[in-house]
Enzyme design. Structure first.
Site, PDB file in Angstrom:
ATOM      1  N   LYS A  76       1.282  -1.018  -0.341  1.00  0.00           N
ATOM      2  CA  LYS A  76      -0.346   0.226  -0.488  1.00  0.00           C
ATOM      3  C   LYS A  76       0.585   1.185  -0.091  1.00  0.00           C
ATOM      4  O   LYS A  76       0.002   2.126  -0.110  1.00  0.00           O
ATOM      5  CB  LYS A  76      -0.895   0.027   1.138  1.00  0.00           C
ATOM      6  CG  LYS A  76      -2.297  -0.899   0.929  1.00  0.00           C
ATOM      7  CD  LYS A  76      -2.834  -1.129   2.034  1.00  0.00           C
ATOM      8  CE  LYS A  76      -3.912  -2.230   2.355  1.00  0.00           C
ATOM      9  NZ  LYS A  76      -4.628  -2.552   2.627  1.00  0.00           N
ATOM     10  N   GLY A 138       2.201  -0.384   9.051  1.00  0.00           N
ATOM     11  CA  GLY A 138       1.940   0.272   7.682  1.00  0.00           C
ATOM     12  C   GLY A 138       1.226   0.279   7.152  1.00  0.00           C
ATOM     13  O   GLY A 138       0.936   1.311   7.263  1.00  0.00           O
TER      14      GLY A 138
HETATM   15  P1  ATR Z   1      -0.025  -1.940   5.057  1.00  0.00           P
HETATM   16  O1  ATR Z   1       0.367  -2.117   4.013  1.00  0.00           O
HETATM   17  O2  ATR Z   1      -1.489  -4.081   4.035  1.00  0.00           O
HETATM   18  O3  ATR Z   1      -0.304  -2.384   6.555  1.00  0.00           O
HETATM   19  P2  ATR Z   1       2.752  -3.662   6.000  1.00  0.00           P
HETATM   20  O4  ATR Z   1       3.347  -2.918   5.374  1.00  0.00           O
HETATM   21  O5  ATR Z   1       3.340  -5.003   6.111  1.00  0.00           O
HETATM   22  O6  ATR Z   1       1.392  -4.635   5.359  1.00  0.00           O
HETATM   23  O7  ATR Z   1       2.018  -3.780   7.427  1.00  0.00           O
HETATM   24  C1  ATR Z   1       2.262  -4.920   8.202  1.00  0.00           C
HETATM   25  C2  ATR Z   1       1.956  -3.854   9.574  1.00  0.00           C
HETATM   26  O8  ATR Z   1       2.079  -5.258  10.423  1.00  0.00           O
HETATM   27  C3  ATR Z   1       3.052  -3.632  10.252  1.00  0.00           C
HETATM   28  O9  ATR Z   1       3.215  -2.488  11.070  1.00  0.00           O
HETATM   29  C4  ATR Z   1       4.531  -5.055  10.325  1.00  0.00           C
HETATM   30  O10 ATR Z   1       4.914  -4.178  11.522  1.00  0.00           O
HETATM   31  P3  ATR Z   1       6.354  -4.177  11.543  1.00  0.00           P
HETATM   32  O11 ATR Z   1       6.523  -2.587  10.743  1.00  0.00           O
HETATM   33  O12 ATR Z   1       7.418  -4.053  13.023  1.00  0.00           O
HETATM   34  O13 ATR Z   1       6.777  -4.255  10.297  1.00  0.00           O
HETATM   35  C5  ATR Z   1       3.181  -5.357  11.314  1.00  0.00           C
HETATM   36  N1  ATR Z   1       3.467  -6.994  11.196  1.00  0.00           N
HETATM   37  C6  ATR Z   1       3.527  -8.000  10.543  1.00  0.00           C
HETATM   38  N2  ATR Z   1       3.674  -8.856  11.605  1.00  0.00           N
HETATM   39  C7  ATR Z   1       4.295  -9.376  12.752  1.00  0.00           C
HETATM   40  C8  ATR Z   1       4.766  -9.282  13.897  1.00  0.00           C
HETATM   41  N3  ATR Z   1       4.556 -10.760  13.561  1.00  0.00           N
HETATM   42  N4  ATR Z   1       4.371  -9.373  14.966  1.00  0.00           N
HETATM   43  C9  ATR Z   1       3.585  -8.042  15.158  1.00  0.00           C
HETATM   44  N5  ATR Z   1       3.775  -6.753  14.026  1.00  0.00           N
HETATM   45  C10 ATR Z   1       3.882  -7.152  12.455  1.00  0.00           C
END
Ligand code: ATR
Length: 287
Positions: A76, A138
């Site tokens: 996104k 994200g």
């Molecule tokens: P989108 O753009 O669709 O929101 P993204 O940019 O990949 O997808 O964002 C995913 C979110 O989920 C991020 O905030 C990510 O945290 P990080 O910034 O630390 O990567 C969070 N996220 C994904 N897996 C996670 C996990 N296992 N524990 C905590 N946060 C997680």
């Protein structure tokens, strides 16, 4: 019950969803059902895009005359650099979930933001004197933060695994909104005393067998009035199970998903979908 079959012929206009993963998506059902209701000759398909292929996918889709795309995890924000222009919603939100074909390239919009605004508006949820806690930083969190700022809460707190991503979101928000916003670590969550609206935007719980929650201690929910998980899947996410146990008002991602889809459909077809038809679509695509 609305018939969901579509007939594809030489004039069918193609739309789709790009992301990784996309196998869980309800968007094709939402769009193809809506097309059926309006008698539009369109087909909407899921398009799995591997992590290094986003630019090629956007260029390829444009070359193939794909008229519109929705964008989901994890593209996104990444997708923005491949677009011709941004609509005002996408610019202030700082993320894009909808692309519309134009003669010069794709223009990016954000209907997560407008869809979520509808969800809170329809339910008349008050943000007065509340702290909004956003889990994740994200692309989806950008839309949530912008939506929350529009409702003028006391404060917004961004809680994310990677502090750097929280700070990026906060700096973006400060450019466009006059709102109190700060970052917090997951292990500090119990220190919030004010009444809260908590919105879960991470990808935790997205897969059907993912029983995890970003919240480790159930005691966190003691001051939570409303908990919304932007994820929608069959059966409740662990996050919403915890919130339900603590007797919070619980909202899953279904209504937001449908409204962001309908808002994208309106942009693509330049029509207005009235609330009766929106309700009919909501009921007919529910799993
Ligand atoms: P989108 O753009 O669709 O929101 P993204 O940019 O990949 O997808 O964002 C995913 C979110 O989920 C991020 O905030 C990510 O945290 P990080 O910034 O630390 O990567 C969070 N996220 C994904 N897996 C996670 C996990 N296992 N524990 C905590 N946060 C997680």
């Amino acid at each position: 019950m609305i018939q969901k079959d579509i007939i594809i012929n030489g004039s069918t206009k193609i739309y789709g969803l790009i992301g990784n993963p996309v196998s869980h998506t309800l968007s094709p059902t939402i769009h193809n059902t809506t097309a059926k209701i309006f008698g539009h000759n369109i087909a909407y398909i899921p398009l799995h895009v591997e992590n290094d292929n986003l630019q090629k996918a956007i260029e390829g889709a444009y070359a193939l005359n794909i008229q519109g795309l929705n964008v989901t995890v994890p593209y996104k924000t990444q997708v923005m650099k491949y677009l011709y222009a941004l609509d005002k919603t996408a610019e202030t939100v700082g993320a894009v979930n909808t692309l519309k074909y134009t003669d010069n390239g794709y223009v990016g919009y954000n209907t997560d933001y407008t869809g979520l605004k509808r969800v809170f508006g329809i339910r008349n949820i008050s943000f007065n004197n509340k702290t909004v806690v956003i889990l994740g930083a994200g692309g989806a969190a950008y839309a949530v933060a912008a939506m929350a700022a529009d409702f003028s809460p006391n404060k917004i707190i961004i809680v994310n695994r990677t502090l750097e991503n929280s700070l990026k979101l906060i700096s973006h928000m400060k450019r466009f909104y006059d709102v109190k916003i700060e970052a917090m670590d997951y292990n500090e969550l119990d220190s919030i005393d004010e009444k809260q609206i908590v919105i879960q935007t991470t990808s935790i719980g997205l897969k059907s067998d993912d029983e995890n929650s970003p919240i480790k201690k159930d005691s966190f929910f003691k001051n939570v009035d409303v908990a919304l998980d932007i994820i929608y899947k069959k059966g409740k996410t662990r996050f919403l199970q915890q919130a339900e146990k603590a007797e919070c008002t619980c909202i899953d991602g279904f209504d937001m998903l449908v409204y962001q889809g309908l808002d994208a459909y309106e942009i693509w077809q330049q029509i207005k979908i009235d609330s009766d038809i929106a309700q009919k679509i909501l009921e007919s695509v529910k799993i």
